[in-house]
Design a protein around this motif. Structure first.
Motif, mmCIF file in Angstrom:
data_model
loop_
_atom_site.group_PDB
_atom_site.id
_atom_site.type_symbol
_atom_site.label_atom_id
_atom_site.label_comp_id
_atom_site.label_asym_id
_atom_site.label_seq_id
_atom_site.Cartn_x
_atom_site.Cartn_y
_atom_site.Cartn_z
ATOM 1 N N PRO A 267 0.845 -1.214 0.000
ATOM 2 C CA PRO A 267 0.000 0.000 0.000
ATOM 3 C C PRO A 267 0.871 1.252 0.000
ATOM 4 C CG PRO A 267 0.007 -1.026 2.177
ATOM 5 C CD PRO A 267 0.782 -1.941 1.279
ATOM 6 N N LEU A 268 0.788 2.024 -1.075
ATOM 7 C CA LEU A 268 1.588 3.253 -1.132
ATOM 8 C C LEU A 268 1.160 4.237 -0.059
ATOM 9 C CD1 LEU A 268 2.015 3.991 -4.939
ATOM 10 C CD2 LEU A 268 3.631 2.962 -3.346
ATOM 11 N N THR A 269 -0.119 4.284 0.236
ATOM 12 C CA THR A 269 -0.632 5.073 1.350
ATOM 13 C C THR A 269 -1.630 4.212 2.099
ATOM 14 O OG1 THR A 269 -2.406 6.019 0.014
ATOM 15 C CG2 THR A 269 -0.349 7.249 0.117
ATOM 16 N N LEU A 270 -1.815 4.515 3.367
ATOM 17 C CA LEU A 270 -2.786 3.784 4.160
ATOM 18 C C LEU A 270 -4.111 4.524 4.141
ATOM 19 C CD1 LEU A 270 -0.606 2.634 7.188
ATOM 20 C CD2 LEU A 270 -1.308 1.324 5.182
ATOM 21 N N SER A 271 -5.176 3.801 4.414
ATOM 22 C CA SER A 271 -6.518 4.366 4.302
ATOM 23 C C SER A 271 -6.708 5.492 5.308
ATOM 24 C CB SER A 271 -7.557 3.270 4.544
ATOM 25 O OG SER A 271 -7.352 2.666 5.815
ATOM 26 N N GLY A 272 -7.629 6.379 4.984
ATOM 27 C CA GLY A 272 -7.912 7.507 5.863
ATOM 28 C C GLY A 272 -7.523 8.810 5.206
ATOM 29 N N GLU A 273 -7.860 9.887 5.864
ATOM 30 C CA GLU A 273 -7.585 11.211 5.320
ATOM 31 C C GLU A 273 -6.122 11.606 5.480
ATOM 32 O OE1 GLU A 273 -10.222 13.905 7.164
ATOM 33 O OE2 GLU A 273 -12.048 12.955 6.412
ATOM 34 N N LEU A 293 6.666 12.129 -10.705
ATOM 35 C CA LEU A 293 5.731 12.585 -11.729
ATOM 36 C C LEU A 293 5.934 11.762 -12.994
ATOM 37 C CD1 LEU A 293 6.066 16.467 -11.274
ATOM 38 C CD2 LEU A 293 4.201 14.992 -10.484
ATOM 39 N N PRO A 294 4.877 11.154 -13.497
ATOM 40 C CA PRO A 294 3.538 11.133 -12.906
ATOM 41 C C PRO A 294 3.465 10.170 -11.739
ATOM 42 C CG PRO A 294 3.578 9.790 -14.884
ATOM 43 C CD PRO A 294 4.932 10.426 -14.778
ATOM 44 N N ALA A 295 2.712 10.524 -10.735
ATOM 45 C CA ALA A 295 2.577 9.675 -9.557
ATOM 46 C C ALA A 295 1.661 8.495 -9.875
ATOM 47 C CB ALA A 295 2.008 10.477 -8.391
ATOM 48 N N PRO A 296 1.933 7.319 -9.303
ATOM 49 C CA PRO A 296 1.044 6.169 -9.519
ATOM 50 C C PRO A 296 -0.363 6.469 -9.015
ATOM 51 C CG PRO A 296 3.118 5.474 -8.520
ATOM 52 C CD PRO A 296 3.095 6.974 -8.476
ATOM 53 N N THR A 297 -1.340 6.069 -9.779
ATOM 54 C CA THR A 297 -2.726 6.335 -9.407
ATOM 55 C C THR A 297 -3.309 5.234 -8.532
ATOM 56 O OG1 THR A 297 -3.471 5.276 -11.457
ATOM 57 C CG2 THR A 297 -3.144 7.656 -11.502
ATOM 58 N N GLN A 298 -2.668 4.072 -8.486
ATOM 59 C CA GLN A 298 -3.210 2.964 -7.713
ATOM 60 C C GLN A 298 -2.608 2.953 -6.314
ATOM 61 O OE1 GLN A 298 -2.001 0.685 -11.058
ATOM 62 N NE2 GLN A 298 -0.566 -0.539 -9.864
ATOM 63 N N ARG A 299 -3.476 2.827 -5.306
ATOM 64 C CA ARG A 299 -2.991 2.828 -3.927
ATOM 65 C C ARG A 299 -2.278 1.539 -3.591
ATOM 66 N NH1 ARG A 299 -4.084 1.854 1.330
ATOM 67 N NH2 ARG A 299 -5.831 0.483 0.919
#
Length: 433
Positions: A267-273, A293-299
């Motif tokens: 997971p490139l980022t974890l869930s939540g704000e 850039l361009p950053a991956p669009t898939q989490r």
């Protein structure tokens, strides 16, 4: 050929509204994509409607493409499109994080949140895609360094008479490696460890972190996500290190183990704000010199292993001078444990967690990661292929010809998926088509 022209027009007239309906349906399924067990909220009603329509159609023995059959046909294709977007065949993914002891050694793994039975876990059936995936470019500026697991780690950097019999505080070893990275001209250093509990060596580590900042050496550490009422939040570092380690020097170490026991995605980022990037993402940005850039669009990031692997060296506990520290020069060093329990089963074979972080960072920076197209692409494939078979059946084709046509369509879809992976690292899910 007038019938063919008429059927093509009918296909477009029927397909375009169905495509719009599928666009909305797949968009609504996004919250279910990482919880395949909840896919039934979308799929079961569709499957039920298809079953009811099929029972009604059985009363009519004529093979026609009337309104009743076309309604069943659309619902049927929408049901399998919803299955693709939620993918219940993969089972449940388990979010894992390292578990460490009081001296900062990796001591195992912990599961974040309650984990239910992991069934069915049939995602291994898609690993054939990796046969056709070209390896990522070779690595020239990354180095993996493994440290002892802790139980037998004594004396190498300790101080005092008890150094040979007392386990070394890992913070002292981290400080030593940061100093070495500065001296040898490394591009940066990242630790597959987190700093959660305070130890007596915190001031020592803080002083070397300050030296690294003065020298312009990026130093990255991990953090352990913790479950709170609002979701996952980063565990703060000890107070004596907080000033030397801003949050943009930290990345989470969590990974997803899938139902069959393999780790395929990070997971490139974890869930939540809250913005909670992975350590691999921090490494890639440090090597790149800024945001990707361009950053991956898939989490959920599906990494690719570089050709020939990543150079690795083992820290010598008997005598640190036996380690070739010149390998640090011009490289970004990723430090992790050599413990056997840190080996993860992946489609590339067993790999240590630290190598996964390094491989993911390399994939991110070079753009050689596996892409997953929007799940909406499945519907046109399903719709067109099933419509061809429907036309053949409606025109009285024998069963042998139907089987041959179905086999040919299946082979074409598989060949297309293999070519897409070979040419563009594009993962085409073929389970449901």
């Amino acid at each position: 050929m007038g019938w063919l022209r008429l059927d093509l027009v009918r296909l477009l007239v029927l397909g375009l509204p169905a495509l719009a309906l599928n666009w909305w349906l797949v968009g609504a399924s996004v919250p279910f994509a990482e919880s395949p067990g909840r896919a039934g909220v979308l799929v079961v009603p569709l499957m039920g409607a298809a079953l009811v329509l099929s029972r009604l159609l059985r009363r009519d023995t004529r093979a026609t493409l009337g309104a009743g059959f076309l309604a069943f046909f659309v619902v049927y294709c929408l049901a399998f499109s919803a299955l693709t977007s939620t993918d219940p065949l993969i089972g449940r993914r388990t979010l894992l994080a390292p578990q460490q002891d009081d001296l900062g050694y990796t001591a195992g793994e912990e599961q974040l949140g309650r984990v239910r039975p992991q069934l069915p876990g049939l995602n291994r059936l898609g690993d054939w895609h990796y046969w056709f995936a070209p390896a990522a470019p070779p690595v020239h500026d990354l180095l993996v360094l493994t440290l002892p697991s802790g139980e037998s780690d004594t004396g190498a950097l300790g101080s005092g008479p008890g150094a040979t019999t007392t386990r070394v505080d890992s913070r002292r070893r981290f400080a030593f490696l940061i100093r070495t990275a500065i001296q040898e001209g490394a591009r940066g250093i990242a630790f597959d460890y987190y700093l959660e509990r305070s130890t007596p060596a915190d001031p020592v580590l803080a002083s070397f972190l300050a030296q690294a900042e003065s020298a312009g050496l990026p130093v990255l550490f991990g953090y352990r996500p913790q479950t709170r009422e609002r979701g996952l939040e980063p565990t703060p570092v000890p107070e004596r290190l907080a000033g030397a380690l801003p949050f943009d020097s930290l990345g989470h170490l969590a990974g997803y183990r899938e139902a069959d026991g393999k780790l395929r995605m990070v997971p490139l980022t974890l869930s939540g704000e809250r913005n909670m990037p992975a350590l691999s993402s921090r490494i890639a940005e440090a090597l790149h010199g800024g945001p990707l850039l361009p950053a991956p669009t898939q989490r959920l990031f599906q990494f690719n292993r570089p050709i020939w692997g990543i150079p690795a060296v083992r820290f010598s506990t008997d005598d640190p001078s036996l380690t070739d520290w010149s390998l640090f020069r011009g490289r970004f060093v990723v430090v992790g444990t050599e413990a056997e329990f840190d080996l993860r089963q992946t489609p590339f074979g067993p790999i240590r967690g630290v190598e996964i972080h390094a491989a993911a960072a390399h994939s991110l920076r070079t753009g050689s990661f596996i892409h997953r197209p929007d799940a909406r692409y499945v519907f046109p494939i399903l719709f067109a292929a099933c419509y061809v078979l429907t036309l053949l059946y409606a025109r009285g084709s024998p069963n042998r010809k139907l089987v041959l046509a179905a086999g040919t369509l299946t082979a074409l879809i598989l060949a297309g998926a293999a070519i897409a992976m070979q040419v563009g690292l594009l993962w085409i899910t073929v389970s449901y088509p």
